[in-house]
Design a protein around this motif. Structure first.
Motif, PDB file in Angstrom:
ATOM      1  N   GLY A  77       0.457  -1.326  -0.172  1.00 16.70           N
ATOM      2  CA  GLY A  77       0.334   0.081   0.209  1.00 16.70           C
ATOM      3  C   GLY A  77       0.778   1.416  -0.144  1.00 16.70           C
ATOM      4  N   THR A  78       0.244   2.585  -0.020  1.00 19.55           N
ATOM      5  CA  THR A  78       1.112   3.332  -0.544  1.00 19.55           C
ATOM      6  C   THR A  78       0.135   4.326  -0.531  1.00 19.55           C
ATOM      7  OG1 THR A  78       2.692   3.123  -2.140  1.00 19.55           O
ATOM      8  CG2 THR A  78       2.343   4.579  -2.200  1.00 19.55           C
ATOM      9  N   TYR A  79       0.786   5.710  -0.253  1.00 18.22           N
ATOM     10  CA  TYR A  79      -0.080   7.045   0.495  1.00 18.22           C
ATOM     11  C   TYR A  79       0.813   8.469  -0.001  1.00 18.22           C
ATOM     12  CZ  TYR A  79      -2.568  10.603   2.905  1.00 18.22           C
ATOM     13  OH  TYR A  79      -3.570  11.542   3.105  1.00 18.22           O
ATOM     14  N   HIS A  80      -0.039   9.775  -0.483  1.00 19.74           N
ATOM     15  CA  HIS A  80       0.444  10.807  -0.989  1.00 19.74           C
ATOM     16  C   HIS A  80       0.896  11.809   0.350  1.00 19.74           C
ATOM     17  CE1 HIS A  80       1.805   9.077  -4.998  1.00 19.74           C
ATOM     18  NE2 HIS A  80       1.334   7.577  -4.429  1.00 19.74           N
ATOM     19  N   PHE A  81       1.420  11.810   0.946  1.00 15.24           N
ATOM     20  CA  PHE A  81       1.691  12.706   2.072  1.00 15.24           C
ATOM     21  C   PHE A  81       0.727  14.255   1.545  1.00 15.24           C
ATOM     22  CE2 PHE A  81       5.427   9.399   3.665  1.00 15.24           C
ATOM     23  CZ  PHE A  81       3.654   8.990   4.620  1.00 15.24           C
ATOM     24  N   SER A  82       1.202  14.410   0.480  1.00 12.07           N
ATOM     25  CA  SER A  82       1.356  16.254   0.403  1.00 12.07           C
ATOM     26  C   SER A  82       0.338  16.170  -1.006  1.00 12.07           C
ATOM     27  CB  SER A  82       2.744  16.685  -0.111  1.00 12.07           C
ATOM     28  OG  SER A  82       4.053  16.858   0.617  1.00 12.07           O
ATOM     29  N   ASN A  83      -0.379  17.588  -0.988  1.00 14.72           N
ATOM     30  CA  ASN A  83      -1.289  17.513  -1.979  1.00 14.72           C
ATOM     31  C   ASN A  83      -0.840  17.788  -3.302  1.00 14.72           C
ATOM     32  OD1 ASN A  83      -3.547  17.383   0.104  1.00 14.72           O
ATOM     33  ND2 ASN A  83      -3.476  19.536   0.406  1.00 14.72           N
ATOM     34  N   TYR A  84      -1.001  17.541  -4.284  1.00 16.94           N
ATOM     35  CA  TYR A  84      -0.906  18.091  -5.541  1.00 16.94           C
ATOM     36  C   TYR A  84      -1.855  19.206  -5.922  1.00 16.94           C
ATOM     37  CZ  TYR A  84       2.090  13.721  -5.618  1.00 16.94           C
ATOM     38  OH  TYR A  84       3.064  12.537  -5.328  1.00 16.94           O
ATOM     39  N   THR A  85      -0.733  20.672  -6.556  1.00 17.26           N
ATOM     40  CA  THR A  85      -1.376  21.045  -6.548  1.00 17.26           C
ATOM     41  C   THR A  85      -1.270  22.286  -8.403  1.00 17.26           C
ATOM     42  OG1 THR A  85      -1.941  21.738  -4.217  1.00 17.26           O
ATOM     43  CG2 THR A  85      -2.124  23.576  -5.405  1.00 17.26           C
ATOM     44  N   ASP A  86      -2.032  22.748  -8.924  1.00 13.92           N
ATOM     45  CA  ASP A  86      -2.002  22.901 -10.252  1.00 13.92           C
ATOM     46  C   ASP A  86      -2.672  24.135 -10.146  1.00 13.92           C
ATOM     47  OD1 ASP A  86      -0.527  24.100 -12.481  1.00 13.92           O
ATOM     48  OD2 ASP A  86      -0.413  22.056 -13.503  1.00 13.92           O
ATOM     49  N   SER A  87      -1.870  25.529 -10.862  1.00 11.74           N
ATOM     50  CA  SER A  87      -2.931  26.268 -11.154  1.00 11.74           C
ATOM     51  C   SER A  87      -3.219  26.468 -13.135  1.00 11.74           C
ATOM     52  CB  SER A  87      -2.865  27.921 -10.913  1.00 11.74           C
ATOM     53  OG  SER A  87      -2.453  27.818  -9.196  1.00 11.74           O
ATOM     54  N   VAL A  88      -4.976  27.335 -12.665  1.00 14.12           N
ATOM     55  CA  VAL A  88      -5.685  27.687 -14.485  1.00 14.12           C
ATOM     56  C   VAL A  88      -6.169  28.698 -14.320  1.00 14.12           C
ATOM     57  CG1 VAL A  88      -7.920  26.078 -13.963  1.00 14.12           C
ATOM     58  CG2 VAL A  88      -7.096  26.413 -16.247  1.00 14.12           C
ATOM     59  N   ALA A  89      -5.419  29.194 -16.016  1.00 11.79           N
ATOM     60  CA  ALA A  89      -6.044  31.024 -16.031  1.00 11.79           C
ATOM     61  C   ALA A  89      -7.154  30.803 -17.607  1.00 11.79           C
ATOM     62  CB  ALA A  89      -5.361  31.670 -15.646  1.00 11.79           C
ATOM     63  N   GLY A  90      -8.536  31.602 -17.294  1.00 11.27           N
ATOM     64  CA  GLY A  90      -8.361  31.926 -19.099  1.00 11.27           C
ATOM     65  C   GLY A  90      -9.936  32.619 -18.629  1.00 11.27           C
ATOM     66  N   SER A  91     -10.494  32.216 -19.096  1.00 10.66           N
ATOM     67  CA  SER A  91     -11.834  33.457 -18.759  1.00 10.66           C
ATOM     68  C   SER A  91     -13.368  32.475 -19.587  1.00 10.66           C
ATOM     69  CB  SER A  91     -11.926  35.004 -20.362  1.00 10.66           C
ATOM     70  OG  SER A  91     -11.987  34.165 -21.161  1.00 10.66           O
ATOM     71  N   ALA A 142      -8.002  29.433 -11.249  1.00  5.40           N
ATOM     72  CA  ALA A 142      -8.547  28.631 -10.585  1.00  5.40           C
ATOM     73  C   ALA A 142      -7.232  27.572  -9.686  1.00  5.40           C
ATOM     74  CB  ALA A 142      -9.444  28.128 -10.404  1.00  5.40           C
ATOM     75  N   ASP A 143      -7.045  26.982  -8.683  1.00  8.27           N
ATOM     76  CA  ASP A 143      -6.086  26.481  -8.284  1.00  8.27           C
ATOM     77  C   ASP A 143      -7.468  24.958  -8.168  1.00  8.27           C
ATOM     78  OD1 ASP A 143      -4.320  27.691  -8.270  1.00  8.27           O
ATOM     79  OD2 ASP A 143      -4.972  28.449  -5.845  1.00  8.27           O
ATOM     80  N   LEU A 144      -6.763  23.664  -8.568  1.00  7.33           N
ATOM     81  CA  LEU A 144      -6.776  22.334  -8.682  1.00  7.33           C
ATOM     82  C   LEU A 144      -6.159  21.959  -7.841  1.00  7.33           C
ATOM     83  CD1 LEU A 144      -8.744  19.949  -9.208  1.00  7.33           C
ATOM     84  CD2 LEU A 144      -7.500  19.853 -11.138  1.00  7.33           C
ATOM     85  N   LYS A 145      -6.304  20.807  -6.196  1.00 12.09           N
ATOM     86  CA  LYS A 145      -5.597  20.065  -5.264  1.00 12.09           C
ATOM     87  C   LYS A 145      -5.945  18.717  -5.515  1.00 12.09           C
ATOM     88  CE  LYS A 145      -5.036  23.240  -2.646  1.00 12.09           C
ATOM     89  NZ  LYS A 145      -5.088  23.660  -0.487  1.00 12.09           N
ATOM     90  N   ALA A 178      -8.768   8.954  -5.116  1.00 12.50           N
ATOM     91  CA  ALA A 178      -8.019  10.738  -5.069  1.00 12.50           C
ATOM     92  C   ALA A 178      -8.843  11.765  -4.400  1.00 12.50           C
ATOM     93  CB  ALA A 178      -6.725  11.226  -5.430  1.00 12.50           C
ATOM     94  N   LYS A 179      -8.766  12.382  -3.579  1.00 14.03           N
ATOM     95  CA  LYS A 179     -10.522  13.357  -3.780  1.00 14.03           C
ATOM     96  C   LYS A 179      -9.551  14.675  -5.100  1.00 14.03           C
ATOM     97  CE  LYS A 179     -12.397  11.644  -1.308  1.00 14.03           C
ATOM     98  NZ  LYS A 179     -13.991  10.462  -1.605  1.00 14.03           N
ATOM     99  N   ALA A 180     -10.287  14.939  -5.044  1.00 16.46           N
ATOM    100  CA  ALA A 180     -10.047  16.454  -6.437  1.00 16.46           C
ATOM    101  C   ALA A 180     -10.774  17.418  -6.164  1.00 16.46           C
ATOM    102  CB  ALA A 180     -10.219  15.983  -7.946  1.00 16.46           C
ATOM    103  N   SER A 181     -10.199  19.052  -6.068  1.00 22.57           N
ATOM    104  CA  SER A 181     -10.768  19.692  -5.268  1.00 22.57           C
ATOM    105  C   SER A 181     -10.313  20.994  -6.035  1.00 22.57           C
ATOM    106  CB  SER A 181     -11.146  20.004  -3.693  1.00 22.57           C
ATOM    107  OG  SER A 181     -11.213  20.930  -3.453  1.00 22.57           O
ATOM    108  N   LEU A 182     -11.490  21.635  -6.686  1.00 22.35           N
ATOM    109  CA  LEU A 182     -11.143  23.149  -7.426  1.00 22.35           C
ATOM    110  C   LEU A 182     -11.896  24.149  -6.915  1.00 22.35           C
ATOM    111  CD1 LEU A 182      -9.972  24.112 -10.015  1.00 22.35           C
ATOM    112  CD2 LEU A 182     -12.644  24.481 -11.552  1.00 22.35           C
ATOM    113  N   ASP A 183     -10.502  25.293  -6.442  1.00 26.85           N
ATOM    114  CA  ASP A 183     -11.583  25.887  -4.980  1.00 26.85           C
ATOM    115  C   ASP A 183     -12.567  27.130  -6.016  1.00 26.85           C
ATOM    116  OD1 ASP A 183     -10.095  27.478  -6.750  1.00 26.85           O
ATOM    117  OD2 ASP A 183      -8.510  28.066  -5.329  1.00 26.85           O
TER     118      ASP A 183
END
Length: 239
Positions: A118-132, A140-143, A177-182
């Motif tokens: 079994g494997t667990y990733h301790f940190s959140n992976y985050t990236d930003s997207v921009a547009g109109s 917006a940031d997606l985690k 995993a859980k995906a969360s867009l702010d």
């Protein structure tokens, strides 16, 4: 998101019992699904410490770092929404892996083993997207958070001259995993709050070879295939 190689069914530790350590690299591909399918890619580098005995069992732990890439994650289905990129990408977050294996030697050449990992990733992976959206700019940031997996498999091992071990077998696994867009962005499938994403396939196969080198060192090379192909290698040392 398998945290590295499964390895040969039989431990490389001394029969009387002892430690072995390893460093490894693993390239992992898989398909995750929510409303649509997304290709997941990871490059993982890790170190391992293991204890085994009697050529029949082993327990091990790993710590490593991994990146995460998700194809077409920001692809908009709304004509009024534009994005500055399509793919999610984040680099080098920590993960940990725990595993155990057991082995039954049918004879000196052939044996059967089983493992759980079994494997667990301790940190959140985050990236930003921009547009109109309708001409109004947004950012917006997606985690991607709480990424984990569990794997269970059976391995068949053949020992050939020079102590080389060939092995292969099937495995089943689950990853989530859980995906969360702010911010809610029309046309981007991830909404504000947690959305579960998980692996599309539930079963696969693996095959590899463990080659003794010199003075306690071993080279392990392995490939895995479920929905996509993954592969990696590790160098271990037996104390």
């Amino acid at each position: 998101m398998a945290g590295g190689l499964f390895g040969p069914p039989q431990t490389v530790s001394k029969e009387a019992g002892g430690l072995n350590t390893a460093i490894g690299y693993f390239y992992h591909e898989d398909t995750f699904k929510n409303d649509t399918d997304h290709l997941i890619r990871q490059n993982q580098v890790y170190s391992q410490v293991a204890y085994g005995a009697k050529n029949m069992w082993e327990i091990y732990g790993r710590i490593g770092v991994s990146d995460l890439k998700i194809s077409d994650c920001f692809n908009s289905t709304n004509a009024s929404t534009t994005t500055n990129k399509l793919n999610f990408e984040e680099n080098w977050k920590f993960f940990g892996t725990l595993g155990a294996k057991g082995f039954y030697p049918v004879n000196k050449i052939f044996g059967i083993g089983t493992f759980i990992q079994g494997t667990y990733h301790f940190s959140n992976y985050t990236d930003s997207v921009a547009g109109s959206n309708n001409g109004t700019p947004y950012t917006a940031d997606l985690k991607i958070k709480n990424l984990w997996d569990i794997n269970f498999g059976i391995g068949f091992q053949l020992t050939v001259p020079l102590g080389i071990k060939l092995y292969a077998g099937p495995y089943v696994y689950y990853s989530e995993a859980k995906a969360s867009l702010d911010t809610n962005i029309p046309g981007i499938e991830y909404v504000a709050g947690n959305v579960s994403i998980r692996n599309k396939s539930i079963a696969g196969g693996f095959a590899g070879v463990d080659i003794p080198l010199f003075k306690g060192f071993h080279l392990n090379v392995e490939g895995q295939y479920a929905d996509r192909f993954s592969a990696g290698a590790a160098i271990s040392y037996t104390y």
